[in-house]
Each structure stands twice: as C-alpha cells, then as structure tokens.
Enzyme design. Structure first.
Site, mmCIF file in Angstrom:
data_model
loop_
_atom_site.group_PDB
_atom_site.id
_atom_site.type_symbol
_atom_site.label_atom_id
_atom_site.label_comp_id
_atom_site.label_asym_id
_atom_site.label_seq_id
_atom_site.Cartn_x
_atom_site.Cartn_y
_atom_site.Cartn_z
ATOM 1 N N TYR A 92 0.709 -1.330 -0.024
ATOM 2 C CA TYR A 92 0.011 0.007 0.014
ATOM 3 C C TYR A 92 0.875 1.228 -0.055
ATOM 4 C CZ TYR A 92 -3.949 -2.926 1.275
ATOM 5 O OH TYR A 92 -5.066 -3.921 1.233
ATOM 6 N N SER A 124 -1.972 11.231 -1.684
ATOM 7 C CA SER A 124 -2.932 10.393 -2.329
ATOM 8 C C SER A 124 -4.206 11.337 -2.853
ATOM 9 C CB SER A 124 -3.591 9.220 -1.679
ATOM 10 O OG SER A 124 -4.070 9.720 -0.511
ATOM 11 N N ILE A 125 -5.052 10.730 -3.710
ATOM 12 C CA ILE A 125 -6.026 11.356 -3.933
ATOM 13 C C ILE A 125 -7.174 11.297 -2.749
ATOM 14 C CG2 ILE A 125 -8.071 11.651 -5.570
ATOM 15 C CD1 ILE A 125 -6.566 10.003 -7.622
ATOM 16 N N ARG A 127 -10.324 11.862 -0.931
ATOM 17 C CA ARG A 127 -11.856 12.039 -1.044
ATOM 18 C C ARG A 127 -12.373 13.381 -0.692
ATOM 19 N NH1 ARG A 127 -12.212 7.944 3.530
ATOM 20 N NH2 ARG A 127 -11.997 6.209 2.051
ATOM 21 N N ASN A 160 -7.666 3.701 -3.317
ATOM 22 C CA ASN A 160 -7.878 2.729 -2.541
ATOM 23 C C ASN A 160 -9.213 3.487 -1.755
ATOM 24 O OD1 ASN A 160 -7.782 -0.168 -1.191
ATOM 25 N ND2 ASN A 160 -8.159 1.491 0.489
ATOM 26 N N GLU A 161 -10.306 2.934 -2.313
ATOM 27 C CA GLU A 161 -11.616 3.147 -1.653
ATOM 28 C C GLU A 161 -11.601 4.828 -1.541
ATOM 29 O OE1 GLU A 161 -12.072 1.340 2.274
ATOM 30 O OE2 GLU A 161 -12.232 -0.728 1.358
ATOM 31 N N ASP A 201 -16.744 -1.467 -0.835
ATOM 32 C CA ASP A 201 -18.007 -2.116 -1.052
ATOM 33 C C ASP A 201 -19.535 -1.161 -0.658
ATOM 34 O OD1 ASP A 201 -19.276 -4.603 -1.773
ATOM 35 O OD2 ASP A 201 -19.312 -5.611 0.320
ATOM 36 N N ARG A 206 -21.553 0.538 -5.114
ATOM 37 C CA ARG A 206 -20.325 -0.401 -5.791
ATOM 38 C C ARG A 206 -20.553 -0.772 -7.127
ATOM 39 N NH1 ARG A 206 -22.619 -4.732 -1.110
ATOM 40 N NH2 ARG A 206 -24.805 -5.069 -2.095
ATOM 41 N N GLU A 261 -9.235 -6.813 -1.455
ATOM 42 C CA GLU A 261 -9.090 -7.190 0.114
ATOM 43 C C GLU A 261 -10.180 -8.265 0.292
ATOM 44 O OE1 GLU A 261 -7.637 -2.648 1.507
ATOM 45 O OE2 GLU A 261 -9.387 -3.594 2.424
#
Length: 307
Positions: A92, A124-125, A127, A160-161, A201, A206, A261
């Site tokens: 990661y 990171s991007i 949110r 990631n998410e 998820d 999703r 994951e």
C-alpha cells in the site's frame, strides 16, 4: 508469522506456486501467462502500518513504512507467504527513493508477483478534497518508474476506496483522470504493467463505481478492477454472503476483476476467522468470472486483521 491453518489449507487447494515469473498478460476479463494458462490471484496484503492512500486525508507529518525495502523482513516473511501458497502480494505504499531490489528478487525467486498502490498515507487522491494535480502525477510517475523495472510487478492501483459513500462520488472523476494519465504514461514508457483501482463495498455505490471505472474509451478505463469485500463473515453461504450477487454483476465485466481485500474478522477477530470465503472464492463458478483475491492482511496490528 503464519496465518490460520484453515486459510493455509484452502489456499493450498487453489494450486502450486509458479516455477517462473513471465510477465502476465491481460486478455479480456482474465490474466494469463504467455503460454495461455489463466492466472488466478492467491494474494496476501503485505504492508506494515497498513493505512492506505485514499482512505482518509493525508495527515501533516504522516509517515508510512515501505515494506519492500527491508531485506531482513522479506527474508523472514517470504517463506511464510510461500507456505500459504501465495502467488501475489499487494503493498500500500512505495517510497520511490528506496532500494527494492533485494525484496523484489526474493519475491521473484519465490514465484510471487506484486500489485502496488501508487498513493500512500502521505500523498494520495483525498476524498475530502479531491484533486489530480502535478504533485500527485509526478509522485505516481516516480513510483511507476521505480517498480515497473521488476518483471514480477503486475500493475498499480491509483487509489483505494477513494469514494466510500454518496458524499464522495465526485472524487471518482479525479481517480479516473489518474487512471487515464497513468495508462498513457505506462504506454509511453513501454512498461508491461496495468493500471487499476481498488473500490469500497458500499452497497449503494459498488455497481455504479465499477461501471464508471470501466466505461467509455478503453484508454480512460481501468485495466483491472479490485473490489474490497468483507461480506462473508464466519459461517455463511454463497447466497447469504452476497457472493451470488457479486458473481452475477461481474459476469459481464470486460476487464479482470478480483477481491483486492477480503477476510471478515467480525466473528471474534483474526484468530476466529474460519476462511470459508476462501474456499468459495476459488470454486469453479467464481474463477470463471473473478481472478481470485488478496487476503487482508499479513501483519497483525491494532485493527486485528493479521495473523
């Protein structure tokens, strides 16, 4: 460090470790070896201090551990990964200034591929304030340049998410911009690696996010799609866990999809996991559609997902 015996047994059923590491190829919705044999991921998340980029805003002064620069730890841990019949790890956070040669060679010799996240907890991007700017682009380039030289690197996740609920859907546009630009960069540099995204998820988003990341011109869509899934908890079933819904959705997906994951620990923490979902994931009906999955995670930390 060794995972639960049940996980060892079910992963062992999935197949033997590959004898060599030719570059993998993507054809349609599957990964393949050059000889045409399908590659199914039997993965483990290998990241000490595993906060992933995109899961929260990068904190001032935040640090992360690059798990692929410590040769001693790799020598300690890779035999355990081999015992689990692992053929891929996900990491990661990569420090592009670090020396990864020893760990990457050890992984290569053990028959283990790598998918690396391009972001990390320091960059990171985000949110909460999504951007796709020159600093991110430059850093992502540096990570790609650092890792793409190794033949056992399959590809990279740009996030990631990043979108995890209805209030953060606008962040996905920045993720897709990163996918577009990093795919072009990989093409320009003639690297043999893919660019993907690892998704949350969230039940109300999703399917929409998966479709969005794979729509439009192929040059702007993901090469592969990772799905973080924690729906099968303890003693469950194909229908009760929702695996039937996942299977039905991805039957028509045009690029490789896999669990980026998995490994629910709500039934008593890591020690109580029975790994029924691993057996289900590698059943014939699932591997016809999905390309395996990555167990979360190798290292035992405060979140109690490790050994």
């Amino acid at each position: 460090m060794v995972f639960a015996k049940a996980l060892v047994a079910t992963l062992a059923i999935a197949g033997a470790v590959a004898a060599d590491l030719p570059s993998l190829q993507i054809k349609g919705s599957k990964f393949f070896y050059p000889n045409g044999t399908q590659f199914i991921i039997r993965g483990v998340a290998y990241q000490q201090d595993s906060s992933a980029g995109g899961s929260s805003a990068p904190a001032n002064g935040a640090t992360f551990i690059d798990s692929l620069v410590n040769e001693a730890n790799c020598k300690r841990d890779i035999p355990n990964l081999v015992a689990l019949n692992t053929n891929l790890i996900r990491t990661y956070g990569v420090d592009p200034k670090g020396d990864h040669s020893a760990c990457m060679q050890l992984l290569n010799d053990a028959g283990i591929y790598v998918i690396a996240d391009l972001g990390n907890p320091t960059i990171s991007i985000n949110r909460a304030d999504p951007q796709w700017n020159l600093d991110l682009y430059t850093f992502f380039q540096q990570v790609v340049d650092t890792m793409a030289q190794y033949p056992n690197v399959v590809g990279f996740f740009v996030g990631n998410e990043v979108t995890n609920n209805a209030t953060t859907t606008n962040a996905s546009a920045y993720v897709k911009a990163a996918v577009r630009d990093m795919k072009q960069y990989v093409k320009d540099k003639n690297y043999h690696t893919g660019i993907g995204y690892a998704a949350d998820d969230a039940s109300d988003l999703r399917d929409t996010i998966a479709q969005y990341m794979n729509c439009g011109d192929p040059s702007t869509g993901v090469d592969f799609y990772g799905y973080n899934v924690y729906e099968w908890c303890g003693q469950s079933s194909f229908a009760e866990s929702g695996y039937n819904r996942i299977l039905e959705f991805f039957e028509s997906y045009s690029v490789p999809a896999f669990f980026a994951e998995y490994g629910c620990n709500t039934q008593g923490g890591a020690a109580k996991r029975v790994w029924q979902e691993t057996g289900a994931l590698y059943a014939d009906n699932m591997t016809k559609v999905l390309s395996g999955g990555i167990v979360y995670e190798y290292f035992e930390e405060e979140n109690d997902y490790g050994a």
